[in-house]
Design a protein around this motif. Structure first.
Motif, short mmCIF file in Angstrom:
data_model
loop_
_atom_site.label_atom_id
_atom_site.label_comp_id
_atom_site.label_asym_id
_atom_site.label_seq_id
_atom_site.Cartn_x
_atom_site.Cartn_y
_atom_site.Cartn_z
N GLY A 149 5.02 20.86 35.86
CA GLY A 149 4.16 19.83 35.31
C GLY A 149 4.72 19.36 33.99
O GLY A 149 5.85 19.64 33.60
N SER A 150 3.91 18.59 33.24
CA SER A 150 4.31 18.07 31.94
C SER A 150 3.05 17.75 31.18
O SER A 150 1.94 18.03 31.62
CB SER A 150 5.19 16.83 32.09
OG SER A 150 4.42 15.76 32.60
N SER A 151 3.23 17.13 30.01
CA SER A 151 2.08 16.78 29.20
C SER A 151 1.20 15.71 29.86
O SER A 151 0.07 15.53 29.47
CB SER A 151 2.54 16.26 27.83
OG SER A 151 3.39 15.14 27.99
N LEU A 152 1.73 14.99 30.85
CA LEU A 152 0.97 13.94 31.51
C LEU A 152 0.30 14.42 32.80
O LEU A 152 -0.47 13.70 33.39
CB LEU A 152 1.89 12.77 31.84
CG LEU A 152 2.56 12.10 30.63
CD1 LEU A 152 3.44 10.95 31.10
CD2 LEU A 152 1.52 11.60 29.65
N TRP A 153 0.65 15.62 33.24
CA TRP A 153 0.05 16.16 34.45
C TRP A 153 -0.45 17.56 34.14
O TRP A 153 0.06 18.24 33.26
CB TRP A 153 1.06 16.24 35.61
CG TRP A 153 1.40 14.90 36.17
CD1 TRP A 153 0.76 14.24 37.16
CD2 TRP A 153 2.48 14.06 35.78
NE1 TRP A 153 1.36 13.04 37.43
CE2 TRP A 153 2.43 12.90 36.58
CE3 TRP A 153 3.49 14.16 34.82
CZ2 TRP A 153 3.32 11.86 36.48
CZ3 TRP A 153 4.39 13.12 34.70
CH2 TRP A 153 4.30 11.98 35.52
N THR A 154 -1.42 18.00 34.88
CA THR A 154 -1.87 19.37 34.73
C THR A 154 -0.78 20.31 35.21
O THR A 154 0.03 19.99 36.06
CB THR A 154 -3.15 19.61 35.56
OG1 THR A 154 -2.88 19.28 36.93
CG2 THR A 154 -4.29 18.75 35.04
N SER A 155 -0.76 21.50 34.63
CA SER A 155 0.28 22.45 34.98
C SER A 155 0.20 22.82 36.45
O SER A 155 -0.87 22.92 37.04
CB SER A 155 0.14 23.70 34.11
OG SER A 155 0.34 23.37 32.76
N VAL A 156 1.37 23.02 37.02
CA VAL A 156 1.47 23.38 38.42
C VAL A 156 1.47 24.90 38.53
O VAL A 156 2.26 25.57 37.87
CB VAL A 156 2.75 22.79 39.04
CG1 VAL A 156 2.88 23.19 40.50
CG2 VAL A 156 2.76 21.28 38.90
N GLY A 157 0.58 25.43 39.33
CA GLY A 157 0.51 26.87 39.48
C GLY A 157 1.43 27.38 40.59
O GLY A 157 1.47 26.83 41.68
N LEU A 158 2.19 28.44 40.30
CA LEU A 158 3.08 29.04 41.27
C LEU A 158 2.73 30.50 41.45
O LEU A 158 2.20 31.16 40.55
CB LEU A 158 4.55 28.93 40.81
CG LEU A 158 5.19 27.55 40.78
CD1 LEU A 158 6.64 27.68 40.38
CD2 LEU A 158 5.08 26.86 42.12
N ASP A 159 3.05 30.98 42.61
CA ASP A 159 2.93 32.41 42.84
C ASP A 159 4.06 33.12 42.08
O ASP A 159 5.15 32.58 41.91
CB ASP A 159 3.01 32.72 44.34
CG ASP A 159 2.69 34.17 44.64
OD1 ASP A 159 1.50 34.50 44.68
OD2 ASP A 159 3.65 34.95 44.80
N TYR A 160 3.79 34.34 41.65
CA TYR A 160 4.78 35.06 40.86
C TYR A 160 6.05 35.33 41.65
O TYR A 160 7.12 35.53 41.07
CB TYR A 160 4.19 36.37 40.34
CG TYR A 160 4.97 36.97 39.19
CD1 TYR A 160 4.89 36.43 37.93
CD2 TYR A 160 5.80 38.07 39.39
CE1 TYR A 160 5.60 36.96 36.88
CE2 TYR A 160 6.52 38.61 38.34
CZ TYR A 160 6.41 38.06 37.09
OH TYR A 160 7.13 38.59 36.04
N SER A 161 5.95 35.28 42.96
CA SER A 161 7.15 35.48 43.78
C SER A 161 8.17 34.37 43.56
O SER A 161 9.38 34.56 43.75
CB SER A 161 6.77 35.56 45.26
OG SER A 161 6.16 34.35 45.68
#
Length: 734
Positions: free
Chosen positions: A466-478
């Motif tokens: 993501g960036s300051s213009l989008w919400t953060s993208v969540g990833l699995d820890y894998s």
């Protein structure tokens, strides 16, 4: 050495520092060039008595009055030293400063250049100046500013006096006017032009700036009978008026105002030199076909650039060239590699309406929006795709250049790029930066493909979720573990890292080249790796950005070696004193382990006292602009003096919101608890008040002067510190 120099040589040297440039003296800018001077030139006279004797005539040659206190001090000096008044040749008065101005002008019989302003307030005292103007006979008059909106007694008196003096001054040859404030429809200009026509000795009028309708002003001034030269600060090409937006967009030429000038004006105007760079349309890619120059026909259709060079040399040269074509598109809001991989598939034609193109966020085409009022033209592509359509050699090189920074904004984009890597594995080595902007990256359908993709990026240097213009993208820890398979030795920066699930800190410590880590999320990290004897270390980490106060992450980092960590950025969801007990304890544990090595702290919530207590070697403390919006500033309360902090950087203070809390914060600073503090920097440009009226109303000069007594300078965004001004009995703060 200076003792051996004759007075004439010493005076020539001092003149380089004491002489006021004529461009500054005649300036009609809104912000006075003398409002930003930090060091007074009179300090040169304090060296020795000989310096004072030689430099005094040079110092008094040009006098700039910017406050009542300055006028009173100069009047007192001229009264005590009658001969000093004879040295004054140029006098610039930037306001109404009372009866002292009359005393100065009477004591200075040799004034040749006189500058004054007609932008006056009702409480400005111009009676003394108006009375003394009849006693001088200057050769040049400069009007610093015209009062186009304030109709008051001071402005009318100064305007009437100046108009009367135009008839009585027998040596006046030059008048300089502010063109951008000069209007024939209202304001003092209505009275000034007829008065200048009555001046028989007037030879030259200078216009500074660019008026709205220059032909009217020039024609009116050219009608002055005795005038010989109209000196303007714009070129002849600038006589064309500023075109509207549609003309700029299509490059439509507009007729010049040259034909509106009278024959008399054309003979008297002296234009400035032509600009080196002509005006260019704002949107050069939206030019109409009628104004696009026809390309030159090729001399030899079979000619091939770099034909005699080897394949490696030619590829290297074209790579450098295409990087300048493609890479300027980096950093734009929309990714420029749309349908990149489907475009280059073997034995396929690029379909501009294909489903693959629509699956990407944005478009490399410039026709992403339809403007019904524009003419129809063929579809044109952006720099990346345009280069790929030239030939196969360009397609191969441009693909590698475009892959250096990837923006994968959807699941189809990830799948498309992964398929392309399967057909051309060499592209993986060209990927240096990747940004993921799609939600649902942890879903079972895309996670295996994404992890397999990340494992193959062996030259990756930066990854962003993501960036300051989008919400953060969540990833699995894998996904982090997959990233460490290929880029453990090359990755230097992680931005907006938001992970979920359960993981091991050992996966993070594999990134031996990591310099910047921005962490967010609520992943549960195990503090003990699978191999209990393994050393946990991030040897290159220099900057850590915390966007969450995850206890497991902070405790895991507390058990890691961070030998070069120097910058800590706290973008926590709440202030430190409002954190939950578990989060507060974890942050305490982390700072107890690594706080001694941190030299710079950036924060957007109040944690100053806590940070300074835990980090004894902090040299710089930075408050972001979000601090004023979302946090209440608390006074700095320390148990023991902090001996390392040298600089505090504050956010923009021009907004009235948060004004009281910052005053409270600055009042709590002193040299006893912060003995090493020397500078307080403010982000605002042109922060300090510049006129006598602004200084009297501003709250910052008294604060800056109190801190200066403690050895602490307050500087603005340009590094200019506040310098205490002279104060009279009427302007002194109570």
């Amino acid at each position: 050495m200076a003792l051996k120099l004759p007075d004439e040589t010493l005076a020539a040297i001092m003149a380089l520092h004491l002489t006021v440039p004529d461009a500054a003296f005649t300036s009609t800018d809104y912000l006075s060039p003398f409002s930003r001077i930090e060091q007074s030139s009179s300090t040169l006279l304090c060296v020795c008595k000989r310096f004072m004797r030689v430099a005094t005539p040079l110092l008094y040659e040009t006098v700039i009055l910017r406050s009542t206190a300055q006028a009173q001090a100069l009047a007192a000096a001229l009264k005590a030293n009658k001969d000093f008044g004879r040295f004054i040749k140029k006098l610039r008065v930037e306001g109404g400063y009372g009866a002292s101005v009359e005393k100065i002008m009477v004591a200075a019989p040799n004034i040749t250049d006189f500058a004054m302003t007609l932008k006056l307030w009702a409480n400005d005292n111009v009676r003394g100046m108006c009375k003394a103007m009849h006693n001088i006979n200057p050769r040049r008059v400069v009007l610093i500013s015209l009062n186009d909106s304030r109709d008051n007694v001071s402005t009318r008196n100064a305007t009437d006096t100046l108009c009367a003096c135009f008839e009585s001054w027998t040596r006046l040859t030059t008048v300089i006017l502010p063109a951008n404030e000069f209007s024939l429809d209202y304001g003092p200009a209505q009275a000034l032009v007829p008065a200048m026509k009555k001046c028989p000795t007037l030879r030259e009028v200078g216009l500074r700036g660019e008026p709205h309708r220059p032909h009217r002003i020039l024609n009116e001034l050219a009608a002055i009978p005795s005038l010989e030269v109209l000196d303007v600060t714009w070129s002849e090409a600038d006589m064309t008026p500023q075109p509207p937006l549609y003309a700029l967009a299509f490059g439509i030429p507009l007729p010049s105002d040259q034909h509106k000038l009278s024959a008399e004006a054309n003979t008297k105007i002296r234009y400035a030199p032509e600009r080196h760079e002509p005006r260019r349309p704002i949107f050069p890619r939206m030019l109409a076909p009628s104004v696009i120059p026809d390309p030159l026909p090729p001399l030899d259709p079979s000619w091939r650039p770099f034909a005699n060079a080897s394949d490696d040399v030619r590829a290297s040269l074209w790579t450098n060239i295409l990087e300048h074509v493609i890479r300027p598109a980096r950093g734009s809001l929309l990714p420029y590699q749309h349908a990149l991989m489907s475009l280059l598939a073997e034995d396929s034609e690029f379909d501009e309406d294909s489903d693959m193109e629509q699956s990407f966020y944005g478009s490399d085409s410039e026709d992403s929006m339809d403007y019904p009022f524009l003419h129809r033209r063929p579809k044109r592509y952006g720099p990346a795709v345009s280069c790929m359509l030239v030939c196969k050699e360009f397609a191969s090189i441009a693909t590698k250049v475009a892959c250096q920074e990837l923006v994968l904004a959807s699941h189809p984009a990830i799948i498309s790029f992964y398929d392309r890597l399967n057909s051309d594995p060499s592209l993986a080595a060209h990927v240096e930066s990747i940004r993921l902007q799609s939600q649902g990256m942890s879903s079972a359908s895309i996670k295996p493909i994404l992890n397999a993709l990340l494992e193959r990026l062996t030259n990756l240097k930066r990854v962003s979720l993501g960036s300051s213009l989008w919400t953060s993208v969540g990833l699995d820890y894998s996904s982090l573990e997959a990233l460490s398979v290929g880029a453990a030795a090359t990755l230097t920066q992680m931005d907006n890292m938001f992970f979920s699930g359960v993981g091991n800190i050992d996966a993070l410590t594999r990134f031996t080249a990591l310099k910047v880590l921005e962490w967010e999320g609520a992943v549960a990290l195990k503090t003990v790796p699978d191999d209990a004897d393994a050393e946990l270390c991030l040897p290159a980490l220099e900057k850590l950005v915390l966007r969450s106060s995850s206890p497991s992450f902070l405790r895991a980092l507390a058990r890691c070696e961070l030998p070069v960590l120097a910058t800590l950025v706290l973008h926590l969801p709440t202030a430190v004193h409002l954190l939950l007990p578990a989060e507060k304890d974890a942050l305490d544990e982390f700072l107890d382990a690594h706080g001694s090595g941190i030299t710079k702290v950036v924060q957007d919530k109040d944690s100053s006292s806590f940070v300074l207590e835990k980090c004894p070697n902090v040299v710089e403390l930075v408050f972001t602009d979000a601090f004023t919006r979302y946090s209440d500033t608390r006074a700095v309360e320390l148990k023991d003096p902090h001996k390392s902090l040298k600089r505090i950087q504050l956010p923009h203070l021009s907004l009235r919101k948060g004004l009281l809390q910052w005053r409270f914060f600055l009042d709590s600073l002193n040299d006893e608890m912060l003995p090493a503090l020397r500078t307080i920097s403010i982000a605002d440009l042109n922060f300090w008040p510049t006129t006598q009226r602004e200084i009297a109303k501003s709250v910052w000069p008294p604060i800056a002067e109190r801190l200066l007594e403690c050895g602490i300078k307050m500087v603005d965004g340009e590094g200019i510190a506040w310098r205490p001004r002279l104060q009279s009995s009427s302007t002194r703060r109570r």
